[in-house]
Design an enzyme around this catalytic site. Sequence first.
Site, PDB file in Angstrom:
ATOM      1  N   HIS A   1       5.520  -4.686  11.192  1.00  0.00           N
ATOM      2  CA  HIS A   1       4.709  -4.710  12.312  1.00  0.00           C
ATOM      3  C   HIS A   1       4.295  -5.890  12.785  1.00  0.00           C
ATOM      4  CE1 HIS A   1       0.906  -5.510  10.220  1.00  0.00           C
ATOM      5  NE2 HIS A   1       1.182  -4.498   9.428  1.00  0.00           N
TER       6      HIS A   1
ATOM      7  N   CYS B   1       1.814  -4.019   4.186  1.00  0.00           N
ATOM      8  CA  CYS B   1       3.054  -4.073   4.956  1.00  0.00           C
ATOM      9  C   CYS B   1       3.525  -5.574   5.258  1.00  0.00           C
ATOM     10  CB  CYS B   1       2.467  -3.482   6.384  1.00  0.00           C
ATOM     11  SG  CYS B   1       2.141  -1.687   6.584  1.00  0.00           S
TER      12      CYS B   1
END
Length: 422
Positions: free
Chosen positions: A194, A202
Site C-alpha cells: 500500500h 504490510c
Amino acid sequence: MLNFMGRGYNGDDIFSDELLQLKMALFQKGKKIVLAFTFGMVFSAVAQAQTAYSAPAASYGAFFESQINSKNPRESFQRKGEYLKSLFKLKGLDWPARYVYIRAFKYDSQLEVWVKNSIKDEYKLLKIYKICALAGSLGPKRFEGDYQVPEGFYYINEFNPNSNYYLSLGLSYPNVSDRILSDQGKPGGDIFIHGGCATVGCIPIRNDQIDELYIIALSAKSAGLDYIPVHVFPINYTVKKSYDFLNKALENNPSYKALNVKLEQAFEYFEQHKELPVVMTRDNGEYVVNDAPPVPERFLPKQRPKSKFVPTHRKIDHVADVVAKWPEYPGGATAFADYLKKVGADATKNLPDGVTGGYVQLEFIIDTDGRPVNFKVLNGIDDYVDKEVIAEMEKMPTWSPALRLEKPVAKKMIQTVAVGGE
C-alpha cells in the site's frame, strides 16, 4: 485437470489457493509437469498444464472501469498512464502487461516488478521500488498482532481503491503453509502492498509509487491476468551484507532455517531461469520447490594467493646492543612515519575478506651499509599481508647506520605498521 489428495483436509478449502498458484505457475511454464500429493506431499497425482492457454487481450475491461470510477485509481491513471505506456515501450514490453511478477526483500527494503510478454519469454525487470517502512524482523508471520511481514509465496487477491493508505493491493496471506504452521485461531490477515510510509505488518511504498504499481496490476488483471504472484523473501540473497545478517538470524533457529532453505531455492530458480518456480506444500506446512536448483555457496572467502616474495637474509656476525647513535631514516622521523603510513595503506588491498585492518609488528636489522635486512614478523595479520609489508619495507632507501666508537655497526630495530582501519 488437477487431482490432489490431502490427508485430513478438505481439498476445496485448504488447497484452493494452492491449486490456483500451482495451476498458474504451470500455465506460465507452458509444459507438462508431473506432481503428486500423498499425505499432503506430492506422490500420486498428475497435473498437466493447459499449453493452449492464450495471453490476455491488450484491452481494458469491466473490472478496470469499475475501479476507475473511484477517485484514487482514476487520478493515478491520469498521472501515470502515459508514463507507464512509454516505460513499457522502452523496455520492449506490451501494454497492458501480459504477465506480472512481484518480489519483495524485507531487509533490503526493495520491491521489484518483473514483466514479460508471453509464456516463452523470460521476465524482465521493470522497476524497483523502495519499501519505505518495515515492521517486525526477519522471519515468517505466525499469529495476529505479531507485526511481522509474511515470508513466502502469495498472489494479489484484492484491489482496494479506497484504502486508508491511499491505494492497496491485498496479498493472499495466510496461504496453505501459513494455515498449517500459524496460530490456528488467529493467524492474522489483511496484508497489503500500500501507499503511505507506515505499517504494522504490510509492505508500504510511497504514494507516487503505489500509483504506478496499482495501475500496472489493475490493467493486467483487467486484460485477463487473474494471477499476479508476489514472493516475499527475507533478503536479496545476492547482497553480502544482507546475507550475513540473515545467517545471524538463522543461528539457533532450526524451523526458520528450514523455511529459508525453500525460500532461497525459489529465489535461485528464478535467478537462473527468469521464470516462476512451481511451489507446493506438504501437509506439515513445508514448501516443496519443484526442480529446485542447488543453492550456491555464496560469498565464500576469496582464495588467498601465495606470496612469492622471499625476504632478504644476510649473514651478520655481530649486532650491537649499545650504540652511540641510532640508525636514521633519510629525512628523519617524520619522513619515516610517512613511509610507514604509505606501506600500510598499500597493504590494505591485500587484507582477507571480513578484515578491515590490523597491525604487523616487524623486527629487522639496519646493517653497516644502511640497508634494512633480515625482516622477521613478531605479530602479523596473515602470511600474505605480512610478506607484502616486508617487501615494501625492504624497498626503503638506505639509512644512516648506527655508530659505536664512531664506526658503523649493525643494529636491530622493531617497528609496527598499521594496515587499513582508521
